[in-house]
Design an enzyme around this catalytic site. Sequence first.
Site, mmCIF file in Angstrom:
data_model
loop_
_atom_site.group_PDB
_atom_site.id
_atom_site.type_symbol
_atom_site.label_atom_id
_atom_site.label_comp_id
_atom_site.label_asym_id
_atom_site.label_seq_id
_atom_site.Cartn_x
_atom_site.Cartn_y
_atom_site.Cartn_z
ATOM 1 N N HIS A 23 32.194 10.108 -19.665
ATOM 2 C CA HIS A 23 32.637 8.721 -19.457
ATOM 3 C C HIS A 23 33.663 8.664 -18.330
ATOM 4 O O HIS A 23 34.615 9.435 -18.332
ATOM 5 C CB HIS A 23 33.255 8.161 -20.742
ATOM 6 C CG HIS A 23 32.237 7.665 -21.722
ATOM 7 N ND1 HIS A 23 32.469 6.620 -22.584
ATOM 8 C CD2 HIS A 23 30.972 8.070 -21.954
ATOM 9 C CE1 HIS A 23 31.381 6.407 -23.321
ATOM 10 N NE2 HIS A 23 30.468 7.283 -22.956
ATOM 11 N N TYR A 57 38.575 -0.947 -26.278
ATOM 12 C CA TYR A 57 39.778 -1.028 -27.103
ATOM 13 C C TYR A 57 40.210 -2.498 -27.087
ATOM 14 O O TYR A 57 40.536 -3.028 -26.028
ATOM 15 C CB TYR A 57 40.903 -0.178 -26.514
ATOM 16 C CG TYR A 57 40.692 1.325 -26.641
ATOM 17 C CD1 TYR A 57 39.891 2.029 -25.747
ATOM 18 C CD2 TYR A 57 41.326 2.042 -27.666
ATOM 19 C CE1 TYR A 57 39.721 3.413 -25.874
ATOM 20 C CE2 TYR A 57 41.163 3.417 -27.789
ATOM 21 C CZ TYR A 57 40.353 4.095 -26.893
ATOM 22 O OH TYR A 57 40.197 5.459 -27.020
ATOM 23 N N PRO A 79 45.101 7.831 -33.874
ATOM 24 C CA PRO A 79 43.888 8.084 -33.088
ATOM 25 C C PRO A 79 43.751 7.231 -31.827
ATOM 26 O O PRO A 79 42.832 7.440 -31.038
ATOM 27 C CB PRO A 79 42.761 7.755 -34.077
ATOM 28 C CG PRO A 79 43.371 6.844 -35.072
ATOM 29 C CD PRO A 79 44.809 7.204 -35.169
ATOM 30 N N LYS A 111 43.804 11.848 -28.933
ATOM 31 C CA LYS A 111 44.425 13.107 -28.508
ATOM 32 C C LYS A 111 44.403 14.221 -29.561
ATOM 33 O O LYS A 111 44.718 15.370 -29.235
ATOM 34 C CB LYS A 111 45.898 12.847 -28.125
ATOM 35 C CG LYS A 111 46.064 12.055 -26.848
ATOM 36 C CD LYS A 111 45.795 12.902 -25.614
ATOM 37 C CE LYS A 111 45.712 12.105 -24.353
ATOM 38 N NZ LYS A 111 44.393 12.109 -23.724
ATOM 39 N N TYR A 117 45.168 9.307 -20.477
ATOM 40 C CA TYR A 117 43.935 9.276 -21.279
ATOM 41 C C TYR A 117 43.034 10.459 -20.947
ATOM 42 O O TYR A 117 42.477 11.101 -21.847
ATOM 43 C CB TYR A 117 43.189 7.948 -21.057
ATOM 44 C CG TYR A 117 42.120 7.688 -22.096
ATOM 45 C CD1 TYR A 117 42.408 7.005 -23.274
ATOM 46 C CD2 TYR A 117 40.816 8.145 -21.910
ATOM 47 C CE1 TYR A 117 41.434 6.782 -24.242
ATOM 48 C CE2 TYR A 117 39.832 7.930 -22.867
ATOM 49 C CZ TYR A 117 40.141 7.249 -24.021
ATOM 50 O OH TYR A 117 39.174 7.033 -24.985
#
Length: 391
Positions: A72, A201, A293, A297, A384
């Site tokens: 991704h 998100y 979550p 990580k 990220y």
Amino acid sequence: MRTQVAIIGAGPSGLILGQLLAKAGIDAVILEAHTPEYVLGRIRAGVLEQVAVDLLDEAGVGSRMHAEGLPHEGIELLVGGTRHRIDLAGLTGGRKVMVYGQTELTKDLMQARAAAGLKTEYEAKDVSVHDFDSAKPRVRYVKDGASHEIECDFIAGCDGFHGVCRASVPKTAITNFERVYPFGWLGLLSDTPPVSEELIYAKTARGFALCSMRSHTRSRYYLQVSLTERVEDWPDDMFWDELRRRLDPQASARLVTGPSIEKSIAPLRSFVAEPMRFGRLFLAGDAAHIVPPTGAKGLNLAATDVRTLSRALIEFYQGSEAGIDHYSARCLRRIWKAERFSWWMTLLLHTFPDTNPFEQRALDAELDYVVHSLAGRTTLAENYVGLPFED
Ligand code: APR
Ligand code: PHB
């Protein structure tokens, strides 16, 4: 029985460590309290940073991940009804993440271990760790009613948050840092195509939602729920209705629903134990730290802990104690950055029942800043995809 490293726990931390040590010719035994089926039944996140992908390649277990995992290059943040793409690759000089379920990864690790004939003692009960302040630690356990003892050089505590290793350290030798969040995530797994090619998100007035996936045909969705909710109170239809309400109209119209294969509620917690070494006992992964979550990580930190630990142990057997002496500080530096990031993502994206209105407005402004500023998007993206490793 005698071994060089006794590893407690056959989750990702213990299994990756076992693999890395075996590659280096270091003998290790893994003791796991549960059955392989139980370990595989736990559904966890599935986003791997490049450093974790590289480590799995190094451990010799990367082939199915490369064949079936989904690289991704971006994620989407849904804020105020509008989706904003965070171009992870474009903002970080081409770095990306790999979407590959922890269950699949665990399966690959178990198979590699079995194929190499390495010893894993499943259903090892009453595991206890002894004399780790000496050069001759021992581990005791019970299997099928019989007691066993292992003599070893080192104990690797890879036994998760509720394990025996951290609990065996004298209280005065350890400091815990913790934040518990006033909500949980209700997760649903289904054999339906994901609503979007990238993760979404969503921050909404009804609470946070996350659209994730395991493959092109299997989706994983989450809803922020209060801690008083129970899975039994959430039939599938109610879950899908609530998810639709938290998505933008386009995503909501595209959402394909179906029966759940798994549904569970997980509380959110930030936790760090310091230090991570006590003589000849090392903590790694969830045994030493927990992240909410939101930043994906948990698995990545477990992987980087055992990367550092395997190198330290290899160095020890080559004649230097520098690696084991630096293990804790080296790991904690990276861990705290991931803890900060996961806490920050959690603050920004969730609805807190008791935030004061000023703080809520300030957090909304910060999220608005993050999605509209190049600097804001870059800071999110570089955390990220995972910060570079500092050896
Ligand atoms: N004796 C033997 N085994 C034990 C004991 C014990 N007393 N206590 C716990 N275990 C086992 C558990 O059954 C589990 O299989 O240790 C294992 C720990 O695995 P995880 O909890 O998965 O922890 P870790 O391997 O560090 O992996 C971290 O998993 O929880 C996720 O988000 C987290 O992705 C991260 C990753
Ligand atoms: C998941 O796919 O389970 C997942 C993905 C990203 C997260 C958390 C969980 O941040």
